[in-house]
Design an enzyme around this catalytic site. Structure first.
Site, PDB file in Angstrom:
ATOM      1  N   CYS A  48     -46.878  39.427  56.006  1.00 42.68           N
ATOM      2  CA  CYS A  48     -48.164  38.645  56.090  1.00 42.68           C
ATOM      3  C   CYS A  48     -47.978  37.484  56.962  1.00 42.68           C
ATOM      4  CB  CYS A  48     -48.972  38.300  54.944  1.00 42.68           C
ATOM      5  SG  CYS A  48     -47.773  37.454  53.850  1.00 42.68           S
TER       6      CYS A  48
ATOM      7  N   GLU B 226     -53.645  35.399  48.571  1.00 41.90           N
ATOM      8  CA  GLU B 226     -52.885  35.063  49.503  1.00 41.90           C
ATOM      9  C   GLU B 226     -53.108  36.535  50.351  1.00 41.90           C
ATOM     10  OE1 GLU B 226     -50.193  35.728  51.763  1.00 41.90           O
ATOM     11  OE2 GLU B 226     -48.717  36.199  50.016  1.00 41.90           O
TER      12      GLU B 226
ATOM     13  N   GLU C 152     -54.259  41.338  62.968  1.00 45.80           N
ATOM     14  CA  GLU C 152     -52.807  41.267  62.386  1.00 45.80           C
ATOM     15  C   GLU C 152     -52.687  42.842  62.770  1.00 45.80           C
ATOM     16  OE1 GLU C 152     -53.155  41.294  57.983  1.00 45.80           O
ATOM     17  OE2 GLU C 152     -51.279  40.145  57.881  1.00 45.80           O
TER      18      GLU C 152
ATOM     19  N   VAL D  80     -60.367  42.817  51.583  1.00 45.14           N
ATOM     20  CA  VAL D  80     -60.325  42.956  50.136  1.00 45.14           C
ATOM     21  C   VAL D  80     -60.428  41.454  49.294  1.00 45.14           C
ATOM     22  CG1 VAL D  80     -59.243  43.858  48.078  1.00 45.14           C
ATOM     23  CG2 VAL D  80     -59.201  45.138  50.135  1.00 45.14           C
TER      24      VAL D  80
ATOM     25  N   SER E   4     -55.104  42.334  51.987  1.00 48.90           N
ATOM     26  CA  SER E   4     -55.780  42.093  53.130  1.00 48.90           C
ATOM     27  C   SER E   4     -56.785  41.174  52.897  1.00 48.90           C
ATOM     28  CB  SER E   4     -56.315  43.517  53.501  1.00 48.90           C
ATOM     29  OG  SER E   4     -57.477  43.940  52.484  1.00 48.90           O
ATOM     30  N   THR E   5     -57.475  40.471  54.017  1.00 48.73           N
ATOM     31  CA  THR E   5     -58.518  39.484  54.075  1.00 48.73           C
ATOM     32  C   THR E   5     -59.568  39.825  53.497  1.00 48.73           C
ATOM     33  OG1 THR E   5     -57.194  37.969  55.423  1.00 48.73           O
ATOM     34  CG2 THR E   5     -59.700  37.794  55.284  1.00 48.73           C
TER      35      THR E   5
ATOM     36  N   LYS F  31     -52.105  45.001  38.572  1.00 45.33           N
ATOM     37  CA  LYS F  31     -52.275  46.279  39.317  1.00 45.33           C
ATOM     38  C   LYS F  31     -51.154  46.462  40.517  1.00 45.33           C
ATOM     39  CE  LYS F  31     -54.869  48.197  42.425  1.00 45.33           C
ATOM     40  NZ  LYS F  31     -53.941  48.863  42.951  1.00 45.33           N
TER      41      LYS F  31
HETATM   42  P1  TAP Z   1     -55.499  46.032  50.560  1.00 46.58           P
HETATM   43  O1  TAP Z   1     -56.543  46.983  50.577  1.00 46.58           O
HETATM   44  O2  TAP Z   1     -55.591  44.541  50.481  1.00 46.58           O
HETATM   45  O3  TAP Z   1     -54.582  46.358  48.905  1.00 46.58           O
HETATM   46  C1  TAP Z   1     -53.884  45.384  48.381  1.00 46.58           C
HETATM   47  C2  TAP Z   1     -53.981  45.782  46.987  1.00 46.58           C
HETATM   48  O4  TAP Z   1     -55.578  45.241  46.601  1.00 46.58           O
HETATM   49  C3  TAP Z   1     -53.708  46.943  46.512  1.00 46.58           C
HETATM   50  O5  TAP Z   1     -53.115  46.855  45.001  1.00 46.58           O
HETATM   51  C4  TAP Z   1     -55.144  47.748  46.569  1.00 46.58           C
HETATM   52  O6  TAP Z   1     -54.915  48.700  45.923  1.00 46.58           O
HETATM   53  C5  TAP Z   1     -55.927  46.697  45.588  1.00 46.58           C
HETATM   54  N1  TAP Z   1     -57.380  46.747  46.208  1.00 46.58           N
HETATM   55  C6  TAP Z   1     -57.795  47.449  47.153  1.00 46.58           C
HETATM   56  N2  TAP Z   1     -59.278  47.480  47.206  1.00 46.58           N
HETATM   57  C7  TAP Z   1     -59.587  46.633  45.996  1.00 46.58           C
HETATM   58  C8  TAP Z   1     -60.653  46.185  45.509  1.00 46.58           C
HETATM   59  N3  TAP Z   1     -61.819  46.497  45.911  1.00 46.58           N
HETATM   60  N4  TAP Z   1     -60.551  45.486  44.378  1.00 46.58           N
HETATM   61  C9  TAP Z   1     -59.366  45.030  43.799  1.00 46.58           C
HETATM   62  N5  TAP Z   1     -58.235  45.430  44.240  1.00 46.58           N
HETATM   63  C10 TAP Z   1     -58.547  46.255  45.359  1.00 46.58           C
HETATM   64  O7  TAP Z   1     -54.201  46.182  51.420  1.00 46.58           O
HETATM   65  P2  TAP Z   1     -53.739  47.845  52.090  1.00 46.58           P
HETATM   66  O8  TAP Z   1     -54.883  48.620  52.377  1.00 46.58           O
HETATM   67  O9  TAP Z   1     -52.652  48.039  51.420  1.00 46.58           O
HETATM   68  O10 TAP Z   1     -53.517  47.176  53.685  1.00 46.58           O
HETATM   69  C11 TAP Z   1     -54.482  46.958  54.583  1.00 46.58           C
HETATM   70  C12 TAP Z   1     -53.948  45.909  55.571  1.00 46.58           C
HETATM   71  O11 TAP Z   1     -54.067  44.715  54.768  1.00 46.58           O
HETATM   72  C13 TAP Z   1     -52.700  45.790  56.153  1.00 46.58           C
HETATM   73  O12 TAP Z   1     -52.689  46.594  57.373  1.00 46.58           O
HETATM   74  C14 TAP Z   1     -52.301  44.367  56.308  1.00 46.58           C
HETATM   75  O13 TAP Z   1     -52.916  43.950  57.622  1.00 46.58           O
HETATM   76  C15 TAP Z   1     -53.136  43.741  55.262  1.00 46.58           C
HETATM   77  N6  TAP Z   1     -52.017  43.484  54.134  1.00 46.58           N
HETATM   78  C16 TAP Z   1     -51.696  42.188  53.806  1.00 46.58           C
HETATM   79  C17 TAP Z   1     -50.686  41.953  52.892  1.00 46.58           C
HETATM   80  C18 TAP Z   1     -50.640  40.394  52.648  1.00 46.58           C
HETATM   81  S1  TAP Z   1     -49.041  40.249  51.963  1.00 46.58           S
HETATM   82  N7  TAP Z   1     -51.498  39.514  52.824  1.00 46.58           N
HETATM   83  C19 TAP Z   1     -50.116  43.137  52.115  1.00 46.58           C
HETATM   84  C20 TAP Z   1     -50.370  44.242  52.416  1.00 46.58           C
HETATM   85  C21 TAP Z   1     -51.449  44.509  53.386  1.00 46.58           C
HETATM   86  P3  TAP Z   1     -54.699  50.140  46.519  1.00 46.58           P
HETATM   87  O14 TAP Z   1     -53.325  50.021  46.671  1.00 46.58           O
HETATM   88  O15 TAP Z   1     -54.989  51.292  45.522  1.00 46.58           O
HETATM   89  O16 TAP Z   1     -55.266  50.324  47.789  1.00 46.58           O
END
Ligand code: TAP
Length: 453
Positions: free
Chosen positions: A254, A220, A351, A201, A198-199, A144
């Protein structure tokens, strides 16, 4: 609007997981010889390079990163794919001596059906960090991509077919986290969950994915990595790496050095040079050749970064450069440098995920180590010093998955990547990345009759 994308629901997840299950249990992928799997993965890498310009274009319109960076991400991903392709015929166990007339050996077998969920910051690269080792191991996959950046993952679909990957081995499901991600990671026919994001999730997945079966999980997650600059360091180099790391990918990385600890004797010099260097950065149209930084991924992310900068100001930090939205079209943020940051401020803990350099002052090395480790995260860390004895002491003391010395944010396909503490579980890349997709099976064979008790 860029494109209209179908949104997978729980029923689509069920179909995809069942297809992956069937392909794993009855399909040819895991029983192909290693050299045949290798050949197919190499075909795939050639096809990616044949389409690199189109893929880079899609990545830019989807994510907003500079075209040159997107192009590099694809080349780096091809390295990852080729590295793991090379492993396909080198995955073997060991024989183990044991008491009695027995022959014992360990086989390495693919873990099974893998649910992989990736974020939007490096859509193409994160895809391959997960898919390449899983395919090399002989697993099947339901992937996904993030809802904001599904285009390159979807484009890859037809390349898998063209390269000769059998049906059901890889299934790509665009959709939302709650309605697609959750049923995917909970599905009882999934054997392993691999997640980057994100941590919060990550915690959610960890709590929810074991409802029906005990899945293997690798995570990760986020970071607030500390980079320590000692007074004997090459300050120009420390500034260059700190700026590059903190602003890379519009700060949406990250492993970005989210806290720069600078020893008080060189603090003013560091700040002055950091502001000068940050000022030179070109923020704007990601298709322009000289672009260093494109927009943030979304209004929500831009607002969050600006909110945190404001919070920093309210709590007493000094904005030395930037700190505002750039223009009123698109989600661009000025390159931002913040000084006078002290422990306990929100920007020293959370972060930011934006183009913001957060600088803190310290007196002694022991104090810097203690403060660097005083975080729930532990993804990366760095130290700049000319004294190698000190450097080794610091690398041993820092609680982080990767510690850089006199450099920062250097990543190679051969070296494991992942976090201590709330930055994750498990490692990607290198041999360790492959081991996350393998189960060990011990086989004990009686080789003489007198083994009876
Ligand atoms: P997340 O919500 O963690 O999204 C990452 C992935 O997880 C996306 O594919 C997301 O789908 C999916 N996801 C969300 N909720 C889920 C659930 N309950 N069960 C399974 N999968 C789920 O990150 P974000 O909202 O895009 O970003 C928020 C914050 O996360 C950022 O500000 C940053 O601090 C952090 N972040 C960290 C990283 C790394 S590399 N560590 C990368 C991105 C963001 P959707 O796209 O539909 O939400």
């Amino acid at each position: 609007m860029i494109a209209k994308i179908s949104e997978a629901q729980a029923s689509d997840v069920d179909l995809a997981v069942k297809a992956a299950r069937k392909a794993f249990d009855h399909g040819p992928w895991r029983s192909y010889s290693g050299s045949k799997r290798c050949r197919i993965l190499l075909n795939l890498s050639d096809l990616i390079l044949q389409n690199i310009e189109e893929i880079a274009y899609l990545e830019v319109i989807d994510n907003g990163k500079p075209y040159n960076w997107a192009y590099d991400d694809i080349n780096e991903s091809v390295k990852v794919l080729r590295y793991y392709a090379g492993y396909c015929d080198k995955i073997h166990g060991t024989t183990i001596p044991m008491e009695g007339p027995y022959l014992a050996y360990v086989r390495k077998e693919p873990v099974g059906v893998c649910a992989q969920v990736i974020p939007w910051n490096f859509p193409f690269m994160m895809f391959w960090w997960k898919v390449a080792p899983a395919l090399a191991a002989g697993c099947t996959i339901v992937m996904k991509p993030a809802e904001l950046t599904p285009l390159t993952a979807l484009f890859l679909g037809h390349l898998f077919n063209e390269a000769g990957v059998p049906a059901g081995v890889i299934n790509i499901l665009p959709g939302f986290g709650l309605t697609c991600g959750t049923p995917l990671v909970q599905h009882p026919l999934v054997d392993k969950v691999a997640f980057t994001g994100s941590t919060s999730v990550g915690y959610h997945i960890m709590r929810n994915c074991h409802e029906h079966n005990l899945k293997r999980v690798s995570l990760e997650l986020g970071g607030k990595s500390a980079n320590i600059v000692l007074k004997d360091a090459d300050i120009d180099s420390a500034v260059t790496y700190s700026i590059r790391g903190a602003f890379c990918n519009s700060g949406q990385s990250c492993i970005a050095p989210g806290r720069i600890y600078v020893q008080e004797e060189v603090y003013d010099e560091f700040i002055k040079k950091a502001v000068e260097e940050a000022k030179k950065r070109v923020v704007g149209d990601p298709f322009k050749k000289d672009c260093d930084q494109g927009p943030q991924i979304s209004q929500k992310q831009m607002d969050n970064v600006l909110r945190l900068v404001e919070k920093g100001k309210e709590e007493g930090a000094t904005i030395l450069l930037g700190g505002k939205r750039l223009g009123n079209k698109g989600f661009f943020i000025e390159s931002t440098v913040i000084g006078d940051v002290i422990e306990g401020m929100t920007i020293a803990k959370e972060e930011i995920f934006g183009p913001v350099l957060v600088v803190l002052k310290f007196k002694t090395l022991d104090e810097a180590i203690e403060r660097a480790n005083n975080s729930k995260y532990g993804l990366g860390a760095g130290v700049f010093t000319k004294n190698m004895e000190v450097a080794i002491k610091v690398t041993n003391a820092l609680k982080a998955g990767t510690v850089y010395v006199n450099c920062y944010d250097i990543c190679a396909v051969t070296t494991p990547f992942g976090g201590f503490k709330d930055s994750g579980i498990g490692r990607e890349l290198g041999e360790y990345g492959l081991s996350g997709y393998l189960e060990l099976k011990t086989v004990i064979i009686k080789i003489a009759d007198d083994a009876l008790p």
